[in-house]
Design an enzyme around this catalytic site. Structure first.
Site, PDB file in Angstrom:
ATOM      1  N   VAL A  15     -61.844 -29.293 -37.051  1.00  0.00           N
ATOM      2  CA  VAL A  15     -60.697 -30.194 -36.931  1.00  0.00           C
ATOM      3  C   VAL A  15     -61.227 -31.618 -36.811  1.00  0.00           C
ATOM      4  O   VAL A  15     -62.075 -31.898 -35.960  1.00  0.00           O
ATOM      5  CB  VAL A  15     -59.847 -29.862 -35.676  1.00  0.00           C
ATOM      6  CG1 VAL A  15     -58.778 -30.919 -35.448  1.00  0.00           C
ATOM      7  CG2 VAL A  15     -59.212 -28.487 -35.820  1.00  0.00           C
ATOM      8  N   ALA A  73     -64.071 -35.109 -33.690  1.00  0.00           N
ATOM      9  CA  ALA A  73     -63.925 -33.839 -34.417  1.00  0.00           C
ATOM     10  C   ALA A  73     -64.450 -32.708 -33.552  1.00  0.00           C
ATOM     11  O   ALA A  73     -65.075 -32.945 -32.513  1.00  0.00           O
ATOM     12  CB  ALA A  73     -64.701 -33.889 -35.734  1.00  0.00           C
ATOM     13  N   LYS A  74     -64.169 -31.500 -33.924  1.00  0.00           N
ATOM     14  CA  LYS A  74     -64.757 -30.345 -33.252  1.00  0.00           C
ATOM     15  C   LYS A  74     -64.685 -29.172 -34.216  1.00  0.00           C
ATOM     16  O   LYS A  74     -63.824 -29.133 -35.096  1.00  0.00           O
ATOM     17  CB  LYS A  74     -63.947 -30.004 -31.991  1.00  0.00           C
ATOM     18  CG  LYS A  74     -64.736 -29.251 -30.966  1.00  0.00           C
ATOM     19  CD  LYS A  74     -65.608 -30.194 -30.165  1.00  0.00           C
ATOM     20  CE  LYS A  74     -66.440 -29.479 -29.139  1.00  0.00           C
ATOM     21  NZ  LYS A  74     -67.164 -30.414 -28.279  1.00  0.00           N
ATOM     22  N   GLY A  75     -65.601 -28.231 -34.037  1.00  0.00           N
ATOM     23  CA  GLY A  75     -65.593 -27.052 -34.909  1.00  0.00           C
ATOM     24  C   GLY A  75     -65.889 -25.816 -34.109  1.00  0.00           C
ATOM     25  O   GLY A  75     -66.314 -25.884 -32.954  1.00  0.00           O
ATOM     26  N   ASP A  86     -72.640 -27.268 -29.363  1.00  0.00           N
ATOM     27  CA  ASP A  86     -71.692 -27.090 -28.259  1.00  0.00           C
ATOM     28  C   ASP A  86     -71.967 -25.689 -27.729  1.00  0.00           C
ATOM     29  O   ASP A  86     -73.050 -25.136 -27.962  1.00  0.00           O
ATOM     30  CB  ASP A  86     -70.248 -27.260 -28.766  1.00  0.00           C
ATOM     31  CG  ASP A  86     -69.254 -27.437 -27.625  1.00  0.00           C
ATOM     32  OD1 ASP A  86     -69.270 -28.480 -26.973  1.00  0.00           O
ATOM     33  OD2 ASP A  86     -68.476 -26.511 -27.367  1.00  0.00           O
TER      34      ASP A  86
END
Ligand code: NAD
Length: 429
Positions: free
Chosen positions: A72, A117-119, A158
């Site tokens: 995202v 953002a992050k995934g 992460d």
């Protein structure tokens, strides 16, 4: 039967403690203070891109399993988007959306020119072999080739992803670009263009802002007691640096429970113990065994929750006795607990400031990769400390100006910066 692979379950219910709901509640509060108009509110509340991919992997058994992966991009107004990738069985789009927007405000607060953002990939990494993990990572990266890029979107580690995973992402991207592109990802091993000081950066940043908070309260670190939840990267570094400042670290914890010693714990020794014990404190004998819940409620000056989200909520906020909470983890305090802690006069250094040291040194890594010139650890730490202190001072000023908490100030500052930039850029189309 549940497998490590893809299963079509509805996303989680947005219960009152979900990170996304907590984020939106705080976002709304700040938007009101800033008197954001409805259009701007909608723009900043909505991610610019949400990508879901399916990731087929040939398992060691020869069978194919299909996993679901997300990325995202919440926002890219300030620059290319930046944020980690987590591998976990409960990763879902709502969680990734919340984490992506936190990255937007976090980058704005520490003044790095990145969006958020992050995934994530929905999988149980403890059940994957190294080969399966590599194939999963490479296929996820390959499905995201149009999304990632050193000028577009830059992943980082992460939960359950590490230097090795970043090295595979970098290699897969580079193979497809027909050139080595180190700046496409941060948190890489040093030998592949990583940065000195990156591993310790988040804990170091937590301690820098904690010291700044102590200073505002006229407290001295060597007269303080500290409790730290979580003894991984962020928790152990925060505990060690507070210990080096002369603070008495009276409790630490991890998945195996909490460990309390009113006379203080020798943190370097506890670290060594965990390193030789599968990274767990289990069996650590120089302290009394307590639960993680008890640790949070100990009488101490500084509480550093550095394990996971939703640890302090309506159910236990009233029992917290610390004077300062420095949020090493993302989202350890739910929005419901904010006003309870405020009423008790506890100063909360919010996650989007307290743990921003990680993204700050990720930014340094990206700069070094693009320059092809690498800095000493001393330079990295000096610049990190300066940026974290400046960020703390900026938020403190906003909190005084509006008579609001540091968390509210963090949202006001971050949202204002992105909204102001957006207004100057204008809406294309
Ligand atoms: P990590 O995996 O290195 O360590 C996590 C620690 O928490 C471990 O000691 C684990 O045993 C413990 N833990 C897990 N579940 C627990 C529970 N229910 N109760 C008590 N302890 C528990 O992870 P990390 O990198 O230190 O990240 C910790 C938090 O900090 C996460 O919220 C992460 O998103 C956030 N964070 C990390 C970074 C970074 O650079 N590593 C940057 C920003 C934010």
């Amino acid at each position: 039967m549940y497998t490590t692979g893809y299963y079509k379950e509805p996303g989680p219910k947005l219960d009152e403690d979900s990170p996304f709901k907590s984020m939106m509640e705080r976002f709304r509060f700040a938007a009101n203070i800033l008197e954001l108009d409805e259009g701007m509110f909608q723009y900043l509340a909505s991610p610019v891109k949400q990508v879901i991919v399916s990731i087929p992997v040939v398992m060691d058994s020869g069978e194919i399993e299909v996993f679901e992966g997300y990325r995202v991009i919440h926002d890219n107004v300030l620059g290319p988007s930046k944020g980690g990738i987590r591998y976990a069985p409960d990763v879902n789009l709502e969680e990734v959306k919340a984490l992506a927007s936190w990255m937007t405000w976090k980058c704005a607060i520490v003044n790095v020119p990145f969006g958020g953002a992050k995934g994530g990939v929905r999988c149980d990494p403890t059940r994957l072999s190294k080969g399966e993990l590599e194939r999963l990572t490479r296929r996820y990266t390959s499905n995201m080739l149009e999304v990632f890029g050193p000028d577009r979107d830059i992943p980082a580690p992460d939960m359950n992803t590490n230097e090795q995973v970043m090295a595979w992402i970098m290699d897969t991207y580079s193979m497809n670009a027909h050139k080595t592109e180190t700046a496409v990802v941060t948190g890489k091993p040093l030998i592949l263009g990583g940065s000195q000081g990156r591993k310790e950066a988040t804990g170091r940043g937590v301690v820098t802002v904690t010291l700044a908070a102590l200073n505002k309260k006229g407290m001295l670190p060597n007269k303080c007691t500290v409790a730290v939840q979580g003894f991984g990267n962020v928790g152990s570094v925060s505990a060690e640096l507070m210990y080096e400042q002369g603070a008495k670290v009276i409790a630490i914890s991890d998945l195996s429970g909490g460990y309390y010693n009113k006379d203080g714990i020798d943190i370097p020794k506890a670290k060594e113990y965990a390193q030789n014990n599968n990274n767990l404190l289990e069996g650590y004998s120089k302290a009394e065994k307590i639960s993680n819940e008890e640790l949070l409620q100990l009488e101490c000056d500084i509480l550093i929750p550095a394990a996971k989200e939703d640890q302090i909520g309506r159910h236990n906020a009233g029992n917290i006795q610390a004077r300062i909470i420095a949020e090493g983890a993302n989202g350890p305090v739910t929005a419901n607990a904010d006003s309870i802690l405020e009423d008790k006069g506890i100063m909360v250094i919010p996650d989007i400031l307290a743990n921003a040291g990680g993204v700050t040194v990720s930014y340094f890594e990206w700069v070094q990769d693009r320059q092809g010139y690498f800095w000493t650890e001393e330079r990295v730490n000096r610049r990190l400390n300066r940026m974290m202190r400046d960020a703390f001072d900026n938020l403190f000023k906003v909190s005084e100006e509006h008579d609001i908490t540091l968390r509210q100030a963090a949202y006001v500052y971050g949202i204002n910066k992105v909204a102001t930039t957006l207004k100057m850029r204008g809406i294309y189309g």
